[in-house]
Design a protein around this motif. Sequence first.
Motif, PDB file in Angstrom:
ATOM      1  N   ASP A   1       0.151  -3.481   6.021  1.00 44.96           N
ATOM      2  CA  ASP A   1       1.247  -2.784   6.719  1.00 44.96           C
ATOM      3  C   ASP A   1       2.071  -1.948   5.749  1.00 44.96           C
ATOM      4  OD1 ASP A   1       0.454  -3.945   9.112  1.00 44.96           O
ATOM      5  OD2 ASP A   1       2.503  -4.526   9.681  1.00 44.96           O
ATOM      6  N   ALA A   2       2.238  -2.444   4.515  1.00 41.79           N
ATOM      7  CA  ALA A   2       3.036  -1.708   3.522  1.00 41.79           C
ATOM      8  C   ALA A   2       2.365  -0.392   3.141  1.00 41.79           C
ATOM      9  CB  ALA A   2       3.257  -2.574   2.280  1.00 41.79           C
ATOM     10  N   ILE A   3       1.029  -0.390   2.960  1.00 44.19           N
ATOM     11  CA  ILE A   3       0.373   0.868   2.570  1.00 44.19           C
ATOM     12  C   ILE A   3       0.194   1.803   3.767  1.00 44.19           C
ATOM     13  CG2 ILE A   3      -0.779  -0.218   0.609  1.00 44.19           C
ATOM     14  CD1 ILE A   3      -3.424  -0.017   2.201  1.00 44.19           C
ATOM     15  N   ILE A   4       0.280   1.260   4.972  1.00 47.38           N
ATOM     16  CA  ILE A   4       0.324   2.136   6.156  1.00 47.38           C
ATOM     17  C   ILE A   4       1.683   2.823   6.213  1.00 47.38           C
ATOM     18  CG2 ILE A   4       0.322   2.208   8.689  1.00 47.38           C
ATOM     19  CD1 ILE A   4      -1.637  -0.210   8.576  1.00 47.38           C
ATOM     20  N   ALA A   5       2.744   2.043   5.977  1.00 47.78           N
ATOM     21  CA  ALA A   5       4.110   2.583   6.071  1.00 47.78           C
ATOM     22  C   ALA A   5       4.391   3.636   5.011  1.00 47.78           C
ATOM     23  CB  ALA A   5       5.120   1.439   5.955  1.00 47.78           C
ATOM     24  N   ASP A   6       3.836   3.486   3.805  1.00 50.44           N
ATOM     25  CA  ASP A   6       4.165   4.458   2.750  1.00 50.44           C
ATOM     26  C   ASP A   6       3.173   5.633   2.693  1.00 50.44           C
ATOM     27  OD1 ASP A   6       1.861   3.643   1.396  1.00 50.44           O
ATOM     28  OD2 ASP A   6       2.920   2.663  -0.251  1.00 50.44           O
ATOM     29  N   GLY A   7       2.207   5.665   3.611  1.00 55.07           N
ATOM     30  CA  GLY A   7       1.292   6.804   3.691  1.00 55.07           C
ATOM     31  C   GLY A   7       0.008   6.658   2.896  1.00 55.07           C
ATOM     32  N   THR A   8      -0.129   5.554   2.137  1.00 55.78           N
ATOM     33  CA  THR A   8      -1.340   5.379   1.324  1.00 55.78           C
ATOM     34  C   THR A   8      -2.574   5.249   2.203  1.00 55.78           C
ATOM     35  OG1 THR A   8      -0.070   4.294  -0.425  1.00 55.78           O
ATOM     36  CG2 THR A   8      -2.450   3.938  -0.426  1.00 55.78           C
TER      37      THR A   8
ATOM     38  N   GLN B   1     -17.901   2.001 -11.436  1.00 54.28           N
ATOM     39  CA  GLN B   1     -16.786   1.225 -10.926  1.00 54.28           C
ATOM     40  C   GLN B   1     -16.968   0.986  -9.428  1.00 54.28           C
ATOM     41  OE1 GLN B   1     -14.224   0.081 -12.980  1.00 54.28           O
ATOM     42  NE2 GLN B   1     -15.498   0.935 -14.619  1.00 54.28           N
ATOM     43  N   PHE B   2     -16.599  -0.200  -8.971  1.00 54.85           N
ATOM     44  CA  PHE B   2     -16.633  -0.469  -7.529  1.00 54.85           C
ATOM     45  C   PHE B   2     -15.583   0.402  -6.844  1.00 54.85           C
ATOM     46  CE2 PHE B   2     -18.630  -4.361  -9.053  1.00 54.85           C
ATOM     47  CZ  PHE B   2     -19.662  -4.516  -8.138  1.00 54.85           C
ATOM     48  N   SER B   3     -16.007   1.088  -5.816  1.00 52.11           N
ATOM     49  CA  SER B   3     -15.114   2.003  -5.127  1.00 52.11           C
ATOM     50  C   SER B   3     -15.487   2.032  -3.647  1.00 52.11           C
ATOM     51  CB  SER B   3     -15.186   3.398  -5.765  1.00 52.11           C
ATOM     52  OG  SER B   3     -14.222   4.260  -5.209  1.00 52.11           O
ATOM     53  N   GLY B   4     -15.221   3.145  -3.001  1.00 50.23           N
ATOM     54  CA  GLY B   4     -15.418   3.247  -1.561  1.00 50.23           C
ATOM     55  C   GLY B   4     -14.106   3.004  -0.837  1.00 50.23           C
ATOM     56  N   TYR B   5     -14.044   3.464   0.389  1.00 51.03           N
ATOM     57  CA  TYR B   5     -12.804   3.408   1.174  1.00 51.03           C
ATOM     58  C   TYR B   5     -12.252   1.988   1.273  1.00 51.03           C
ATOM     59  CZ  TYR B   5      -9.895   3.454   5.387  1.00 51.03           C
ATOM     60  OH  TYR B   5      -8.877   3.287   6.282  1.00 51.03           O
ATOM     61  N   ASP B   6     -13.101   1.007   1.635  1.00 53.93           N
ATOM     62  CA  ASP B   6     -12.630  -0.363   1.809  1.00 53.93           C
ATOM     63  C   ASP B   6     -12.000  -0.899   0.531  1.00 53.93           C
ATOM     64  OD1 ASP B   6     -14.671   0.341   3.714  1.00 53.93           O
ATOM     65  OD2 ASP B   6     -14.808  -1.760   4.290  1.00 53.93           O
ATOM     66  N   ASN B   7     -12.665  -0.660  -0.595  1.00 62.97           N
ATOM     67  CA  ASN B   7     -12.202  -1.221  -1.861  1.00 62.97           C
ATOM     68  C   ASN B   7     -11.002  -0.482  -2.431  1.00 62.97           C
ATOM     69  OD1 ASN B   7     -14.119  -3.244  -1.784  1.00 62.97           O
ATOM     70  ND2 ASN B   7     -15.630  -2.064  -2.953  1.00 62.97           N
ATOM     71  N   GLU B   8     -10.910   0.829  -2.171  1.00 66.48           N
ATOM     72  CA  GLU B   8      -9.722   1.562  -2.620  1.00 66.48           C
ATOM     73  C   GLU B   8      -8.479   1.089  -1.858  1.00 66.48           C
ATOM     74  OE1 GLU B   8      -9.531   3.504  -5.227  1.00 66.48           O
ATOM     75  OE2 GLU B   8     -11.677   3.251  -5.603  1.00 66.48           O
ATOM     76  N   LEU B   9      -8.639   0.797  -0.569  1.00 66.17           N
ATOM     77  CA  LEU B   9      -7.527   0.211   0.193  1.00 66.17           C
ATOM     78  C   LEU B   9      -7.106  -1.123  -0.404  1.00 66.17           C
ATOM     79  CD1 LEU B   9      -8.504   0.756   3.952  1.00 66.17           C
ATOM     80  CD2 LEU B   9      -6.638   1.882   2.732  1.00 66.17           C
ATOM     81  N   LEU B  10      -8.093  -1.947  -0.741  1.00 70.00           N
ATOM     82  CA  LEU B  10      -7.795  -3.270  -1.282  1.00 70.00           C
ATOM     83  C   LEU B  10      -7.121  -3.169  -2.649  1.00 70.00           C
ATOM     84  CD1 LEU B  10      -8.150  -6.059  -0.130  1.00 70.00           C
ATOM     85  CD2 LEU B  10     -10.376  -6.210  -1.243  1.00 70.00           C
ATOM     86  N   LYS B  11      -7.518  -2.182  -3.455  1.00 69.96           N
ATOM     87  CA  LYS B  11      -6.835  -1.964  -4.737  1.00 69.96           C
ATOM     88  C   LYS B  11      -5.359  -1.635  -4.502  1.00 69.96           C
ATOM     89  CE  LYS B  11     -10.941  -0.052  -7.079  1.00 69.96           C
ATOM     90  NZ  LYS B  11     -11.533   1.190  -7.648  1.00 69.96           N
ATOM     91  N   ALA B  12      -5.084  -0.805  -3.504  1.00 66.57           N
ATOM     92  CA  ALA B  12      -3.697  -0.419  -3.210  1.00 66.57           C
ATOM     93  C   ALA B  12      -2.893  -1.623  -2.733  1.00 66.57           C
ATOM     94  CB  ALA B  12      -3.677   0.690  -2.164  1.00 66.57           C
ATOM     95  N   ILE B  13      -3.506  -2.498  -1.936  1.00 64.23           N
ATOM     96  CA  ILE B  13      -2.811  -3.691  -1.457  1.00 64.23           C
ATOM     97  C   ILE B  13      -2.549  -4.649  -2.617  1.00 64.23           C
ATOM     98  CG2 ILE B  13      -3.110  -5.769  -0.046  1.00 64.23           C
ATOM     99  CD1 ILE B  13      -4.534  -3.992   2.014  1.00 64.23           C
ATOM    100  N   ALA B  14      -3.545  -4.829  -3.494  1.00 62.76           N
ATOM    101  CA  ALA B  14      -3.352  -5.699  -4.656  1.00 62.76           C
ATOM    102  C   ALA B  14      -2.193  -5.208  -5.511  1.00 62.76           C
ATOM    103  CB  ALA B  14      -4.639  -5.758  -5.479  1.00 62.76           C
TER     104      ALA B  14
END
Length: 374
Positions: free
Chosen positions: A290-297, A110-123
């Motif tokens: 900004d939303a995932i920064i605010a909720d701690g993700t 599966q595609f992963s890594g820090y950059d892509n996990e952040l993008l999954k959370a934003i999606a």
Amino acid sequence: MLSSAGTKVRVLVALLLAAVLLLAACSSGESSSGAAARDLCSPPGPGSATAAPTNVEVGSETTVDRYTTDSVIPLDQIDTSRLNLITPGVLTVGTLTDAPPSICINSENQFSGYDNELLKAIAAKLGLQINFVGTEFTGLLAQVAAHRFDVGSASIGTTDERRDIVGFTNSYDFGYNSLVAPTDGPIQGFDDLNSSTRIGVVQGTQQDDYVRNTLGLDPVEFPDYATLYANLLSGQIDVWVAGSPQAEGIVEPGDPMSVVQNSFIPDNVAAWAVAKENQPLIDALNSGLDAIIADGTWARLYSDWEPRPLPESWKPGSKAAPTPDLPDFAALAALNPQNTTEIPAAQPKSTLQQLKDTFFNWDLYVRAFPDLLK
């Protein structure tokens, strides 16, 4: 043109590589106790925290914030039907496979890594599905500009030259340019580089631009990180100018290489690339960030994947985003035996030993295998 002897060596190496891959394919599925069993694309966790580098090039932390937005559109006001996506409701992302911890493929393919996990959370925040597609960095920005991908995710440094090609979100990560060289070799800093130094870079990266336009030197370009590091280990090049996440993810304790100096420059913050004219998608991703920064993700993923102190001059997201609540990485780093144990100096290796370490290093094949399939 290659000499006859050089051609024979390359043919031999290709045959050896094919034999190793064939044996792996024909195995009964048993995993070895070495690097083959280790997931190279998994979060190391806060326990692997590192302190801020002390070997940063003097004067390189000065930065001018010109592009970060003052605020973002509230998440509940984002209309996802107007994001001009290639496939409605799906975020199509061009990314890489071989640059842990930022962008990589994990043991579950599966595609992963820090950059892509952040993008999954934003999606998820935007209510979008996400589809990752592997590509090479060399053509990634052009593919985003041509709408082959909605987003480019590859720790992309936001240089002014790149802004002529694509648009960028607010930044989600920072990085140092790391100089990787033999631990006890003659090159111990950027000032030691000159026109006779064989400097390796991955083609089209911010480090490629940095070597050419900031250092004024001509680098040796490689298509991917695994190939570059193999050539560094075998002595085909002298040094590697890398993004710090890639250097930290690939250079392991006990390797004869180490990061001898770092440089922090304004252009080396990372953001996601989007077609310049697609401002609605840029706005949506900024809102999600900004939303995932605010909720701690963001803080949780950062602590898991890239646990290191932030520079004083940088934080993720818009200027209105809260400052992330992060652990004391410097204190955690002091408790990490890996950071306090002195690594013995590497002894000079024979040519046969270098070949063994490079071409029979299963770790390197695992990293390069997705690109070999292309």
